[in-house]
Design an enzyme around this catalytic site. Structure first.
Site, PDB file in Angstrom:
ATOM      1  CB  THR A   1    -100.003  69.991  -1.343  1.00 51.15           C
ATOM      2  OG1 THR A   1    -100.737  68.620  -1.028  1.00 51.15           O
ATOM      3  CG2 THR A   1     -99.284  70.265  -2.452  1.00 51.15           C
TER       4      THR A   1
ATOM      5  CD  GLU B   1    -102.972  66.359  -3.613  1.00 54.15           C
ATOM      6  OE1 GLU B   1    -102.756  66.213  -4.783  1.00 54.15           O
ATOM      7  OE2 GLU B   1    -103.869  66.783  -3.099  1.00 54.15           O
TER       8      GLU B   1
ATOM      9  CE1 TYR C   1    -102.560  72.393  -5.694  1.00 58.65           C
ATOM     10  CE2 TYR C   1    -102.571  70.031  -4.797  1.00 58.65           C
ATOM     11  CZ  TYR C   1    -102.568  71.394  -4.892  1.00 58.65           C
ATOM     12  OH  TYR C   1    -102.607  71.720  -3.462  1.00 58.65           O
TER      13      TYR C   1
HETATM   14  N1  LIG Z   1    -107.574  72.024   0.567  1.00 62.28           N
HETATM   15  C1  LIG Z   1    -106.443  71.268   1.089  1.00 62.28           C
HETATM   16  O1  LIG Z   1    -106.889  70.182   1.452  1.00 62.28           O
HETATM   17  C2  LIG Z   1    -105.005  71.482   1.039  1.00 62.28           C
HETATM   18  C3  LIG Z   1    -104.022  70.753   1.785  1.00 62.28           C
HETATM   19  C4  LIG Z   1    -102.723  70.944   1.510  1.00 62.28           C
HETATM   20  C5  LIG Z   1    -102.446  72.438   1.253  1.00 62.28           C
HETATM   21  N2  LIG Z   1    -102.980  73.131   0.501  1.00 62.28           N
HETATM   22  C6  LIG Z   1    -102.626  74.547  -0.267  1.00 62.28           C
HETATM   23  O2  LIG Z   1    -103.283  75.432   0.616  1.00 62.28           O
HETATM   24  C7  LIG Z   1    -103.531  76.539  -0.313  1.00 62.28           C
HETATM   25  C8  LIG Z   1    -104.929  77.072  -0.323  1.00 62.28           C
HETATM   26  O3  LIG Z   1    -105.842  75.736  -0.753  1.00 62.28           O
HETATM   27  P1  LIG Z   1    -107.440  76.186  -0.535  1.00 62.28           P
HETATM   28  O4  LIG Z   1    -107.907  74.570  -0.538  1.00 62.28           O
HETATM   29  O5  LIG Z   1    -107.833  77.080   0.272  1.00 62.28           O
HETATM   30  O6  LIG Z   1    -107.598  76.565  -2.083  1.00 62.28           O
HETATM   31  P2  LIG Z   1    -108.783  77.240  -2.848  1.00 62.28           P
HETATM   32  O7  LIG Z   1    -108.803  77.041  -4.105  1.00 62.28           O
HETATM   33  O8  LIG Z   1    -110.029  77.286  -1.842  1.00 62.28           O
HETATM   34  O9  LIG Z   1    -108.298  78.970  -2.517  1.00 62.28           O
HETATM   35  C9  LIG Z   1    -107.240  79.508  -3.283  1.00 62.28           C
HETATM   36  C10 LIG Z   1    -107.316  80.845  -3.532  1.00 62.28           C
HETATM   37  O10 LIG Z   1    -106.292  81.433  -4.336  1.00 62.28           O
HETATM   38  C11 LIG Z   1    -106.795  82.562  -4.858  1.00 62.28           C
HETATM   39  N3  LIG Z   1    -105.898  82.519  -6.119  1.00 62.28           N
HETATM   40  C12 LIG Z   1    -105.697  81.622  -7.222  1.00 62.28           C
HETATM   41  N4  LIG Z   1    -104.777  82.020  -8.157  1.00 62.28           N
HETATM   42  C13 LIG Z   1    -104.488  83.379  -7.832  1.00 62.28           C
HETATM   43  C14 LIG Z   1    -103.720  84.151  -8.251  1.00 62.28           C
HETATM   44  N5  LIG Z   1    -102.969  84.181  -9.247  1.00 62.28           N
HETATM   45  N6  LIG Z   1    -103.404  85.377  -7.621  1.00 62.28           N
HETATM   46  C15 LIG Z   1    -104.003  85.660  -6.500  1.00 62.28           C
HETATM   47  N7  LIG Z   1    -104.978  85.124  -5.669  1.00 62.28           N
HETATM   48  C16 LIG Z   1    -105.159  83.760  -6.518  1.00 62.28           C
HETATM   49  C17 LIG Z   1    -108.057  82.054  -5.325  1.00 62.28           C
HETATM   50  O11 LIG Z   1    -108.944  83.106  -5.823  1.00 62.28           O
HETATM   51  C18 LIG Z   1    -108.663  81.539  -4.185  1.00 62.28           C
HETATM   52  O12 LIG Z   1    -109.212  82.306  -3.263  1.00 62.28           O
HETATM   53  C19 LIG Z   1    -102.987  76.244  -1.785  1.00 62.28           C
HETATM   54  O13 LIG Z   1    -101.669  76.657  -1.861  1.00 62.28           O
HETATM   55  C20 LIG Z   1    -103.065  74.730  -1.638  1.00 62.28           C
HETATM   56  O14 LIG Z   1    -102.191  73.856  -2.351  1.00 62.28           O
HETATM   57  C21 LIG Z   1    -104.612  72.792   0.434  1.00 62.28           C
END
Ligand SMILES: NC(=O)c1ccc[n+]([C@@H]2O[C@H](COP(=O)([O-])OP(=O)(O)OC[C@H]3O[C@@H](n4cnc5c(N)ncnc54)[C@H](O)[C@@H]3O)[C@@H](O)[C@H]2O)c1
Length: 344
Positions: free
Chosen positions: A129, A131, A157
């Site tokens: 990210t 962030e 985070y």
């Molecule tokens: N949402 C955003 O705007 C954004 C932006 C940049 C990067 N990201 C990154 O993208 C990725 C996905 O983000 P998101 O928004 O879809 O998050 P989300 O919270 O919707 O999904 C995360 C998923 O990971 C699973 N998970 C969590 N811990 C786990 C574990 N120990 N083992 C297996 N599965 C596990 C959860 O069950 C969930 O399905 C993350 O790594 C986040 O840091 C998100």
């Protein structure tokens, strides 16, 4: 690539990514490993049930034995599993460091044991990210995060994600581990858990409720449609140079106030629906991404993120899919796994 392991594929970006890859790479099999924490929702991928190229495994990325068995014939990993919500990390950082740091390191170790090395043909994508770079000043519009901006994570985070990025870097440097890292700005689109600002505001308004706006509302984020992010992830997974970081962004900076006004306008609501609330502690002021490297080196361009049309279609998705988010908000979605897979 014949067999892709996606971690976190039941989450917001992960489920969009699984669907995107299934659509665009018809020869590929996908195993989706997800622990189904509160933000994992198998209903996001209901349309893939019965699809022979797709398999769901409920499990934790910290479970090395499970990883060893899953990785046997996998030749690519897209690692999205994470705890992802800043506000939750402020309340309790423990799950963030467990999943994001220990989980990532366990996955890296398991992949190395399964033969992930330069020259093996295997590839690893670590999804991070913007962030991790900290915050930019509002008054310096000329400043953008580049891939060499120092890591200055400001929230628990972001600190856990930065630590996971460094785990990947160490594996690359020490073991020539075949990985790329991506750092993306804020995503929006379908299937986003309604604790995040856009689905929270839209679903509150659809229910006739006010929207809680943090502080003065002037914090700025760059917004990218989730399918443009998925497109970038697949591009880096297939074509990225090992050891490289790629920033991903939409050149679409908006203050939270501007975002809120636009949502209100799209939904035909007036400003009385805004409820100012106390700011998040340590709230980063501005994120802005320079994504010229992925555009120049890998030919990626966002094509689905233009506002207001992309935001309008996202609002429409939540209006059209009330049953989906009502079941998320009520917690009912958590019974789905049991019904679908419980007896198998
Ligand atoms: N949402 C955003 O705007 C954004 C932006 C940049 C990067 N990201 C990154 O993208 C990725 C996905 O983000 P998101 O928004 O879809 O998050 P989300 O919270 O919707 O999904 C995360 C998923 O990971 C699973 N998970 C969590 N811990 C786990 C574990 N120990 N083992 C297996 N599965 C596990 C959860 O069950 C969930 O399905 C993350 O790594 C986040 O840091 C998100």
């Amino acid at each position: 690539m014949k067999h892709l392991l996606v971690t976190g594929g039941a989450g917001f970006i992960g489920s969009n990514f699984v669907r995107f890859v299934m659509r665009h790479r018809p020869g590929l099999r996908i195993t989706n490993l997800d622990a189904l924490t509160y933000s994992g929702n198998l209903e996001n991928l209901r349309d893939l049930e019965g699809e022979p190229r797709y398999r769901f495994v409920k499990g934790d990325i910290c479970d090395r034995t499970l990883l060893d068995s899953l990785l046997k014939d996998v030749d690519a990993v897209a690692h999205l599993a994470a705890e992802s919500h800043v506000d939750r990390s402020i309340i309790d950082s423990g799950p963030f460091f467990r999943a994001n740091v220990i989980g990532t390191q366990t996955l890296l170790d398991a992949c190395r044991a399964a033969g992930f090395a330069e020259g093996s043909g295997k590839r690893f994508l670590h999804v991070s990210t913007d962030e991790v770079y900290g915050s930019l000043p509002l008054e310096r519009k000329d400043l953008l995060f580049t891939e060499v901006t120092p890591i200055q994570a400001n929230s628990p985070y972001a600190a856990s994600k930065a630590a996971s990025d460094l785990c990947v870097r160490a594996a690359q440097h020490t073991f020539h581990f075949p990985a790329c890292v991506t750092r993306c700005s804020n995503n929006f689109g379908a299937y986003q858990f309604p604790e995040k600002v856009i689905p929270l505001f839209v679903t509150n308004l659809l229910d006739g409720k006010q929207v809680p706006l943090y502080g003065d509302g002037l914090n700025v984020r760059d917004w990218l449609h989730v399918e443009d992010h998925c497109d970038a992830l697949l591009t880096v997974l297939e074509k990225g140079r090992f050891g490289e970081v790629y920033n991903i962004g939409g050149n679409n900076e908006r203050s939270n106030l501007e975002l809120t006004h636009l949502i209100l306008q799209i939904m035909g609501k007036d400003h009385s629906f805004i409820r100012p609330v106390q700011d998040r502690p340590g709230h980063d002021r501005r994120y802005a991404i320079d994504s010229s490297k992925i555009r120049r080196d890998l030919g990626w361009e966002p094509t689905r993120s233009a506002w207001p049309s992309a935001l309008e279609s996202t609002v429409k998705w939540y209006a059209d899919n009330r049953a989906w988010w009502e079941r998320v908000k009520s917690g009912e979605y958590q019974t789905y796994y049991q019904r679908q897979y419980g007896a198998r």
